[in-house]
Design a protein around this motif. Structure first.
Motif, PDB file in Angstrom:
ATOM      1  N   GLU A 188      11.085  19.001  -9.045  1.00 16.54           N
ATOM      2  CA  GLU A 188       9.880  18.170  -8.921  1.00 16.54           C
ATOM      3  C   GLU A 188       9.792  17.145 -10.038  1.00 16.54           C
ATOM      4  O   GLU A 188       9.380  16.006  -9.844  1.00 16.54           O
ATOM      5  CB  GLU A 188       8.634  19.071  -8.962  1.00 16.54           C
ATOM      6  CG  GLU A 188       7.352  18.372  -8.502  1.00 16.54           C
ATOM      7  CD  GLU A 188       6.549  17.744  -9.634  1.00 16.54           C
ATOM      8  OE1 GLU A 188       5.541  17.082  -9.327  1.00 16.54           O
ATOM      9  OE2 GLU A 188       6.897  17.893 -10.802  1.00 16.54           O
ATOM     10  N   GLU A 189      10.208  17.567 -11.232  1.00 14.49           N
ATOM     11  CA  GLU A 189      10.055  16.706 -12.411  1.00 14.49           C
ATOM     12  C   GLU A 189      11.129  15.636 -12.525  1.00 14.49           C
ATOM     13  O   GLU A 189      11.100  14.843 -13.456  1.00 14.49           O
ATOM     14  CB  GLU A 189      10.058  17.555 -13.689  1.00 14.49           C
ATOM     15  CG  GLU A 189       8.916  18.549 -13.798  1.00 14.49           C
ATOM     16  CD  GLU A 189       7.553  17.893 -14.049  1.00 14.49           C
ATOM     17  OE1 GLU A 189       7.462  16.659 -13.944  1.00 14.49           O
ATOM     18  OE2 GLU A 189       6.605  18.640 -14.341  1.00 14.49           O
TER      19      GLU A 189
ATOM     20  N   ASP B  17       2.553  23.239 -16.741  1.00 17.82           N
ATOM     21  CA  ASP B  17       3.209  22.394 -15.724  1.00 17.82           C
ATOM     22  C   ASP B  17       4.630  22.861 -15.520  1.00 17.82           C
ATOM     23  O   ASP B  17       5.553  22.384 -16.156  1.00 17.82           O
ATOM     24  CB  ASP B  17       3.147  20.941 -16.216  1.00 17.82           C
ATOM     25  CG  ASP B  17       3.649  19.933 -15.205  1.00 17.82           C
ATOM     26  OD1 ASP B  17       3.873  20.317 -14.051  1.00 17.82           O
ATOM     27  OD2 ASP B  17       3.818  18.763 -15.573  1.00 17.82           O
TER      28      ASP B  17
ATOM     29  N   HIS C  91       4.228  17.478 -20.311  1.00 18.21           N
ATOM     30  CA  HIS C  91       5.259  16.452 -20.562  1.00 18.21           C
ATOM     31  C   HIS C  91       5.369  16.090 -22.050  1.00 18.21           C
ATOM     32  O   HIS C  91       6.303  15.403 -22.439  1.00 18.21           O
ATOM     33  CB  HIS C  91       5.042  15.147 -19.762  1.00 18.21           C
ATOM     34  CG  HIS C  91       5.099  15.347 -18.277  1.00 18.21           C
ATOM     35  ND1 HIS C  91       5.358  14.323 -17.385  1.00 18.21           N
ATOM     36  CD2 HIS C  91       4.932  16.447 -17.517  1.00 18.21           C
ATOM     37  CE1 HIS C  91       5.348  14.795 -16.150  1.00 18.21           C
ATOM     38  NE2 HIS C  91       5.083  16.085 -16.212  1.00 18.21           N
TER      39      HIS C  91
ATOM     40  N   HIS D 115       6.498  24.454  -8.806  1.00 14.73           N
ATOM     41  CA  HIS D 115       7.843  24.063  -9.266  1.00 14.73           C
ATOM     42  C   HIS D 115       8.190  24.790 -10.554  1.00 14.73           C
ATOM     43  O   HIS D 115       7.354  24.907 -11.455  1.00 14.73           O
ATOM     44  CB  HIS D 115       7.992  22.545  -9.406  1.00 14.73           C
ATOM     45  CG  HIS D 115       7.126  21.877 -10.432  1.00 14.73           C
ATOM     46  ND1 HIS D 115       7.531  21.684 -11.729  1.00 14.73           N
ATOM     47  CD2 HIS D 115       5.885  21.356 -10.351  1.00 14.73           C
ATOM     48  CE1 HIS D 115       6.577  21.055 -12.393  1.00 14.73           C
ATOM     49  NE2 HIS D 115       5.551  20.854 -11.589  1.00 14.73           N
TER      50      HIS D 115
ATOM     51  N   GLN E  43       9.836  19.380 -17.633  1.00 14.68           N
ATOM     52  CA  GLN E  43      10.233  18.107 -18.231  1.00 14.68           C
ATOM     53  C   GLN E  43      11.088  18.371 -19.480  1.00 14.68           C
ATOM     54  O   GLN E  43      10.987  19.437 -20.092  1.00 14.68           O
ATOM     55  CB  GLN E  43       8.974  17.343 -18.652  1.00 14.68           C
ATOM     56  CG  GLN E  43       8.203  16.763 -17.491  1.00 14.68           C
ATOM     57  CD  GLN E  43       8.672  15.369 -17.113  1.00 14.68           C
ATOM     58  OE1 GLN E  43       9.066  14.575 -17.944  1.00 14.68           O
ATOM     59  NE2 GLN E  43       8.616  15.077 -15.824  1.00 14.68           N
TER      60      GLN E  43
HETATM   61 ZN    ZN Z   1       4.917  17.528 -14.534  1.00 17.84          ZN
END
Ligand code: ZN
Ligand code: BES
Length: 451
Positions: free
Chosen positions: A152-153, A118, A426, A85, A89
């Motif tokens: 996704e987040e 991420d 995050h 992804h 965030q």
């Molecule tokens: Zn994440």
């Protein structure tokens, strides 16, 4: 003998890092509408990057953020789908970043910036593995199809919808995902289970506007107080969730699972130090890994209401809100669990206030069989890429589309993460080790050759 693909990865590492930094400069925060343009620009950058590498690439727009689809044929009929992804965030709390979240910066071999681990850094390792194979061998050993989503987040459903619609043309031998963690900085891991998730917020509403706490205090319910009482009725101080029937469907841990977890010799003290807390906390009767990987939770992600400024302000707030995410484990059904939670919230909420709930999405937990040839290939690839044996772990986080891959494509899913929980995904100062980026790229290349 040096492997030619590994040598290409070493020789081009600096350029790969510069490209990853470009990718990270897009503030592709899917939760924030004001960032939609940036999120779309990030997808377009990825598409043109794939085209430069010689892949056929397109953006799929079916509502929500675009899906980047890119692929190229291989010398065999085997086909792997690589998921990742490109959304991230929110960067909040901005003041706590040592360097700006969308200006990627390297300090001591670590790349800092939102999305570093991420999932931009992890997914980019696969992109660079494909480039490295194409540049050294001319063709890929198997067909590769990238499906990279942009929501996704934020619990979006564009990719699950697309996979369901296009399942016939997406058939493949394996889905490969790097959006999870290693066991530690030197121990690669294959994740065989993820928790599911249920995200929502509820607002307790009192008077139409904030009112004087002296003039009205004692005569009306205080929404912030009621919010606290509702939350206290959801989780006991010992960590047990108090929602009736919440645990009914939860699969008890088998002895062999406990044994597998114990063999990893998790260090509670190190975690206490890493997080700088007085001591760890969680449901009584379970060890830390058991609580993280196989027990459900009910967490407050944010709590709002009333005066947030300096010194004091004597009001009864008009409303108070809590953002919640509950993690789900086998065999909890997300919709049924949601109904249980919402019923409980209404049951414990007094009739002196109004309660409003909004949902942000949900996904079921997943648990994989690891006795497949694809998992053996992943173990070998990780051994070659990282120079260490991989271990099997579960992760407490969630990747919602994974259950859709399992249901719709029916093929094995390999979760081989290159990040660490301590990379601060995050949180502020998210980072990714450049050594893991390089070793992950090598592992990704080996996997395409072994699978
Ligand atoms: Zn994440
Ligand atoms: N990469 C994470 C999932 C993850 C976290 C896997 C930790 C392994 C260890 C993923 O990007 C993520 O954060 N997912 C969200 C999904 C939610 C917003 C629906 C999550 O788990 O909170």
């Amino acid at each position: 003998m040096t492997d030619l693909v590994d040598a290409y990865i070493d020789a081009n590492q600096q350029r790969f890092i510069e490209e990853l930094k470009q990718f990270m400069r897009f503030p592709s925060v899917s939760a924030q509408q004001a960032r939609d343009k940036d999120t779309r620009a990030c997808a377009a950058w990825l598409m043109s990057h794939f085209r430069k590498l010689g892949l056929e690439a397109q953006l799929i727009d079916i509502g929500g953020q675009p899906i980047v689809r890119a692929g190229t044929k291989g010398t065999t009929s085997r086909r792997v789908l690589i998921y990742g992804h490109y959304d991230v965030q929110p960067e909040d709390p901005l003041g706590e970043w040592k360097t700006p979240p969308f200006e990627p910066t390297i300090r001591d071999g670590i790349l800092y910036g939102r999305g570093a681990t991420d999932d931009k850094g992890q997914l980019f390792a696969h992109v660079k593995a494909v480039e490295s194979l194409l540049q050294t061998e001319g063709k890929l050993p198997c067909e590769v199809l990238f499906l990279l989503e942009g929501e996704e987040e934020s619990g979006g459903d564009a990719l699950p919808r697309y996979v369901t619609q296009a399942r016939e043309e997406l058939t493949c031998d394996a889905v490969i995902i790097s959006d999870s963690t290693m066991y530690d900085a030197d121990t690669p891991a294959i994740t065989n289970g993820l928790r599911g998730i249920l995200a929502f917020e509820f607002t307790v509403k009192g008077p139409d506007s904030d009112v004087h706490s002296g003039a009205y205090g004692g005569a009306v319910a205080n929404p912030a107080m009621v919010l606290a009482q509702i939350l206290a009725a959801c989780v006991a101080p010992d960590g047990r969730i108090l929602i009736p029937h919440f645990y009914d469907a939860v699969a008890p841990l088998e002895d062999w699972e406990r044994e597998d977890f114990r063999r990893l010799a998790f260090n509670d003290e190190a975690l206490t130090r890493e997080l700088n807390v007085p001591r760890l906390h969680g449901e009584a009767g379970y060890e830390t890994l058991e609580r993280l990987w196989s027990r459900p939770t009910f967490e407050v992600n944010g709590i709002f209401g009333g005066y947030q400024g300096q010194r004091s302000k004597t009001i009864i707030p008009a409303s108070a809100t809590a953002k919640i995410s509950a993690r789900l484990v086998p065999h909890q059904d997300p919709a049924k669990t949601r109904d249980l939670i919402f019923k409980h919230l209404h049951a414990v909420c007094p009739d002196t206030v109004r309660l409003e709930i909004s949902e942000f999405g949900m996904s079921p937990p997943v648990l994989f069989d690891v006795s497949t040839p694809v998992i053996r290939a992943a173990e070998e690839a990780l051994r070659k890429g990282f120079g260490h044996e991989a271990v099997f772990i579960r992760c407490g986080g969630s990747i919602p589309v994974v259950s859709t891959f399992v249901e719709q494509l029916g093929c094995p899913v390999v979760l081989m993460g290159f990040g660490l929980d301590s990379d601060h995904p995050h949180g502020p100062n998210e980072h990714f080790s450049l050594d893991s980026f390089c070793r992950g790229t090598k592992a990704a290349g080996h996997l395409l050759r072994t699978i």
